[in-house]
Scaffold this motif. Structure first.
Motif, PDB file in Angstrom:
ATOM      1  N   GLY A 188      11.855 -23.411 -28.377  1.00 54.35           N
ATOM      2  CA  GLY A 188      12.635 -24.637 -28.465  1.00 54.35           C
ATOM      3  C   GLY A 188      11.828 -25.871 -28.134  1.00 54.35           C
ATOM      4  N   MET A 189      10.530 -25.836 -28.436  1.00 57.52           N
ATOM      5  CA  MET A 189       9.646 -26.962 -28.142  1.00 57.52           C
ATOM      6  C   MET A 189       9.214 -27.647 -29.437  1.00 57.52           C
ATOM      7  SD  MET A 189       7.009 -25.411 -25.315  1.00 57.52           S
ATOM      8  CE  MET A 189       7.630 -24.558 -23.840  1.00 57.52           C
ATOM      9  N   PRO A 190       9.064 -28.960 -29.419  1.00 56.24           N
ATOM     10  CA  PRO A 190       8.446 -29.639 -30.563  1.00 56.24           C
ATOM     11  C   PRO A 190       7.010 -29.158 -30.722  1.00 56.24           C
ATOM     12  CG  PRO A 190       9.479 -31.208 -29.066  1.00 56.24           C
ATOM     13  CD  PRO A 190       9.446 -29.897 -28.356  1.00 56.24           C
ATOM     14  N   CYS A 191       6.500 -29.225 -31.955  1.00 52.51           N
ATOM     15  CA  CYS A 191       5.169 -28.700 -32.228  1.00 52.51           C
ATOM     16  C   CYS A 191       4.352 -29.679 -33.064  1.00 52.51           C
ATOM     17  CB  CYS A 191       5.268 -27.359 -32.945  1.00 52.51           C
ATOM     18  SG  CYS A 191       3.680 -26.591 -33.289  1.00 52.51           S
ATOM     19  N   ILE A 192       3.165 -29.996 -32.568  1.00 53.47           N
ATOM     20  CA  ILE A 192       2.185 -30.789 -33.299  1.00 53.47           C
ATOM     21  C   ILE A 192       1.118 -29.831 -33.799  1.00 53.47           C
ATOM     22  CG2 ILE A 192       0.438 -32.606 -33.107  1.00 53.47           C
ATOM     23  CD1 ILE A 192       2.143 -33.658 -30.680  1.00 53.47           C
ATOM     24  N   LEU A 193       0.798 -29.891 -35.086  1.00 58.45           N
ATOM     25  CA  LEU A 193      -0.212 -28.995 -35.662  1.00 58.45           C
ATOM     26  C   LEU A 193      -1.385 -29.795 -36.206  1.00 58.45           C
ATOM     27  CD1 LEU A 193       2.005 -26.457 -37.669  1.00 58.45           C
ATOM     28  CD2 LEU A 193       0.885 -26.071 -35.463  1.00 58.45           C
ATOM     29  N   THR A 194      -2.592 -29.297 -35.940  1.00 56.40           N
ATOM     30  CA  THR A 194      -3.791 -29.916 -36.490  1.00 56.40           C
ATOM     31  C   THR A 194      -4.040 -29.403 -37.899  1.00 56.40           C
ATOM     32  OG1 THR A 194      -5.387 -28.203 -35.810  1.00 56.40           O
ATOM     33  CG2 THR A 194      -4.766 -29.848 -34.155  1.00 56.40           C
ATOM     34  N   THR A 195      -4.633 -30.241 -38.726  1.00 50.40           N
ATOM     35  CA  THR A 195      -4.993 -29.821 -40.080  1.00 50.40           C
ATOM     36  C   THR A 195      -6.443 -29.367 -40.151  1.00 50.40           C
ATOM     37  OG1 THR A 195      -5.643 -32.067 -40.719  1.00 50.40           O
ATOM     38  CG2 THR A 195      -3.346 -31.440 -41.093  1.00 50.40           C
ATOM     39  N   PHE A 196      -7.152 -29.397 -39.014  1.00 52.19           N
ATOM     40  CA  PHE A 196      -8.575 -29.057 -39.006  1.00 52.19           C
ATOM     41  C   PHE A 196      -8.853 -27.726 -38.302  1.00 52.19           C
ATOM     42  CE2 PHE A 196      -7.534 -32.184 -35.676  1.00 52.19           C
ATOM     43  CZ  PHE A 196      -7.812 -31.458 -34.528  1.00 52.19           C
ATOM     44  N   GLY A 197      -7.805 -26.969 -38.023  1.00 51.11           N
ATOM     45  CA  GLY A 197      -7.982 -25.726 -37.282  1.00 51.11           C
ATOM     46  C   GLY A 197      -8.184 -24.514 -38.169  1.00 51.11           C
ATOM     47  N   TYR A 198      -7.765 -23.353 -37.651  1.00 45.85           N
ATOM     48  CA  TYR A 198      -8.003 -22.082 -38.325  1.00 45.85           C
ATOM     49  C   TYR A 198      -6.664 -21.457 -38.719  1.00 45.85           C
ATOM     50  CZ  TYR A 198     -12.181 -22.784 -35.417  1.00 45.85           C
ATOM     51  OH  TYR A 198     -13.278 -23.316 -34.790  1.00 45.85           O
ATOM     52  N   THR A 199      -6.324 -21.583 -39.968  1.00 36.86           N
ATOM     53  CA  THR A 199      -5.114 -20.948 -40.465  1.00 36.86           C
ATOM     54  C   THR A 199      -5.358 -20.456 -41.882  1.00 36.86           C
ATOM     55  OG1 THR A 199      -2.799 -21.301 -41.144  1.00 36.86           O
ATOM     56  CG2 THR A 199      -4.216 -23.242 -41.082  1.00 36.86           C
ATOM     57  N   PRO A 200      -5.008 -19.206 -42.193  1.00 37.76           N
ATOM     58  CA  PRO A 200      -5.238 -18.677 -43.537  1.00 37.76           C
ATOM     59  C   PRO A 200      -4.243 -19.181 -44.574  1.00 37.76           C
ATOM     60  CG  PRO A 200      -4.185 -17.030 -42.160  1.00 37.76           C
ATOM     61  CD  PRO A 200      -4.499 -18.194 -41.262  1.00 37.76           C
ATOM     62  N   VAL A 201      -3.192 -19.840 -44.112  1.00 36.45           N
ATOM     63  CA  VAL A 201      -2.194 -20.402 -45.037  1.00 36.45           C
ATOM     64  C   VAL A 201      -2.135 -21.904 -44.811  1.00 36.45           C
ATOM     65  CG1 VAL A 201      -0.846 -18.271 -45.043  1.00 36.45           C
ATOM     66  CG2 VAL A 201      -0.294 -20.066 -43.388  1.00 36.45           C
ATOM     67  N   PRO A 202      -1.674 -22.670 -45.793  1.00 36.06           N
ATOM     68  CA  PRO A 202      -1.621 -24.122 -45.628  1.00 36.06           C
ATOM     69  C   PRO A 202      -0.809 -24.525 -44.400  1.00 36.06           C
ATOM     70  CG  PRO A 202      -1.252 -23.533 -47.923  1.00 36.06           C
ATOM     71  CD  PRO A 202      -1.239 -22.254 -47.155  1.00 36.06           C
ATOM     72  N   VAL A 203      -1.376 -25.382 -43.584  1.00 34.49           N
ATOM     73  CA  VAL A 203      -0.707 -25.774 -42.351  1.00 34.49           C
ATOM     74  C   VAL A 203       0.625 -26.465 -42.639  1.00 34.49           C
ATOM     75  CG1 VAL A 203      -1.852 -28.030 -42.175  1.00 34.49           C
ATOM     76  CG2 VAL A 203      -1.127 -26.835 -40.095  1.00 34.49           C
ATOM     77  N   GLU A 204       0.731 -27.062 -43.813  1.00 32.31           N
ATOM     78  CA  GLU A 204       1.975 -27.752 -44.177  1.00 32.31           C
ATOM     79  C   GLU A 204       3.154 -26.804 -44.294  1.00 32.31           C
ATOM     80  OE1 GLU A 204      -0.845 -27.902 -45.842  1.00 32.31           O
ATOM     81  OE2 GLU A 204      -1.568 -29.973 -45.659  1.00 32.31           O
ATOM     82  N   THR A 205       2.890 -25.517 -44.465  1.00 30.38           N
ATOM     83  CA  THR A 205       3.969 -24.540 -44.639  1.00 30.38           C
ATOM     84  C   THR A 205       4.441 -23.925 -43.324  1.00 30.38           C
ATOM     85  OG1 THR A 205       2.485 -22.627 -44.905  1.00 30.38           O
ATOM     86  CG2 THR A 205       2.969 -23.941 -46.879  1.00 30.38           C
ATOM     87  N   LEU A 206       3.848 -24.319 -42.203  1.00 34.32           N
ATOM     88  CA  LEU A 206       4.101 -23.634 -40.940  1.00 34.32           C
ATOM     89  C   LEU A 206       5.277 -24.184 -40.142  1.00 34.32           C
ATOM     90  CD1 LEU A 206       0.431 -23.060 -39.707  1.00 34.32           C
ATOM     91  CD2 LEU A 206       1.922 -21.515 -41.010  1.00 34.32           C
ATOM     92  N   GLY A 207       5.797 -25.316 -40.557  1.00 31.78           N
ATOM     93  CA  GLY A 207       6.998 -25.828 -39.904  1.00 31.78           C
ATOM     94  C   GLY A 207       6.760 -26.665 -38.672  1.00 31.78           C
ATOM     95  N   GLY A 208       5.572 -27.237 -38.532  1.00 31.23           N
ATOM     96  CA  GLY A 208       5.327 -28.126 -37.404  1.00 31.23           C
ATOM     97  C   GLY A 208       6.132 -29.417 -37.529  1.00 31.23           C
ATOM     98  N   ASP A 209       6.407 -30.039 -36.393  1.00 36.16           N
ATOM     99  CA  ASP A 209       7.155 -31.296 -36.405  1.00 36.16           C
ATOM    100  C   ASP A 209       6.284 -32.459 -36.844  1.00 36.16           C
ATOM    101  OD1 ASP A 209       9.904 -30.651 -35.073  1.00 36.16           O
ATOM    102  OD2 ASP A 209       8.425 -29.631 -33.830  1.00 36.16           O
ATOM    103  N   VAL A 210       5.000 -32.414 -36.470  1.00 34.14           N
ATOM    104  CA  VAL A 210       4.048 -33.465 -36.834  1.00 34.14           C
ATOM    105  C   VAL A 210       2.719 -32.805 -37.187  1.00 34.14           C
ATOM    106  CG1 VAL A 210       2.933 -35.613 -36.139  1.00 34.14           C
ATOM    107  CG2 VAL A 210       5.142 -35.009 -35.140  1.00 34.14           C
ATOM    108  N   LEU A 211       2.073 -33.291 -38.245  1.00 35.91           N
ATOM    109  CA  LEU A 211       0.728 -32.841 -38.593  1.00 35.91           C
ATOM    110  C   LEU A 211      -0.251 -33.965 -38.275  1.00 35.91           C
ATOM    111  CD1 LEU A 211       1.231 -31.143 -42.090  1.00 35.91           C
ATOM    112  CD2 LEU A 211       1.391 -30.119 -39.818  1.00 35.91           C
TER     113      LEU A 211
END
Length: 237
Positions: A188-211
């Motif tokens: 139940g926490m807001p989530c900020i996601l970086t676009t420069f990290g390590y993810t095998p799928v597009p970060v835009e699809t992960l459901g973060g509150d802010v990129l």
């Protein structure tokens, strides 16, 4: 805005791919083991798809990328060799992302509690952060061995925040991959996601509150989340 406007809030950070670009040393250790096993090394560009789910998954995926079976990477002896080599080379090439140190200092000056919530083993996390002179910024460093469930369970985040002396109801997660986004949602926490990290799928699809495209954008993202929080709270009264 007061000088201590983040008092009462905790910011939880993932480690690999969020605070630190650790790919050079993780992939370096993987490649040394692959060569020892008579397999070709994997390119550094593979880091984005290999890192993020722990050392065992890194070994399995790395062996597959080198043309071997994942089962071949499941040896406990191989895992121990990986951990030994990585510990010895953990900060040879790893560095904080640009803006990390300055941003952490500003967040602390504003009164925030900072905690690391990572799926990297706690002793390795502490070793890496100490070598990079980042330990001093955090109230706690919490790997999966110090909580009752690891990310993507929200329990990891909530217990990490408590260990740091914070309130899970006033906490924000900053990460780079699905385990971070899923854990934040579960907690139940807001989530900020970086676009420069390590993810095998597009970060835009992960459901973060802010990129964010740069770590230097963390503060602005936090301020936006807090603004929404206080607006919503005011509307309830």
């Amino acid at each position: 805005m007061s000088d201590r406007d983040l008092e009462g809030w905790t910011i939880a950070f993932d480690l690999d791919g969020t605070l630190v670009d650790s790919a050079p040393d993780l992939i370096g250790t993987l490649n040394r083991l692959l060569v020892e096993e008579g397999l070709p090394p994997v390119p550094m560009a593979s880091a984005q798809t290999l890192i993020g789910s722990g050392a065992r998954a890194l070994l399995a995926h790395g062996f597959e990328a080198a043309g071997a079976s994942a089962e071949r990477a499941q040896s406990e002896a191989l895992f121990e060799r990986f951990m030994s080599d990585y510990s010895a080379h953990i900060a040879d090439g790893s560095l904080p992302f640009e803006g990390v140190v300055e941003t952490l200092e500003r967040l602390k000056d504003r009164g925030a509690i900072l905690v690391v919530a990572t799926n990297k083993r706690s002793d390795l996390s502490e070793l890496l952060l100490e070598k990079l002179d980042l330990t001093r910024h955090f109230a706690a460093i919490v790997g999966p061995d110090r909580v009752s469930a690891r990310k993507p369970s929200g329990v990891h985040l909530r217990e990490a925040v408590v260990k740091a002396g914070g309130d899970p109801e006033r906490a924000i997660m900053v990460g780079d991959a699905a385990p971070d986004a899923d854990a934040a949602k579960d907690a139940g926490m807001p989530c900020i996601l970086t676009t420069f990290g390590y993810t095998p799928v597009p970060v835009e699809t992960l459901g973060g509150d802010v990129l964010i495209d740069s770590f230097e954008d963390v503060e602005e993202a936090i301020d936006g989340i807090l603004s929404d929080f206080y607006v919503m709270r005011a509307l309830k009264f």
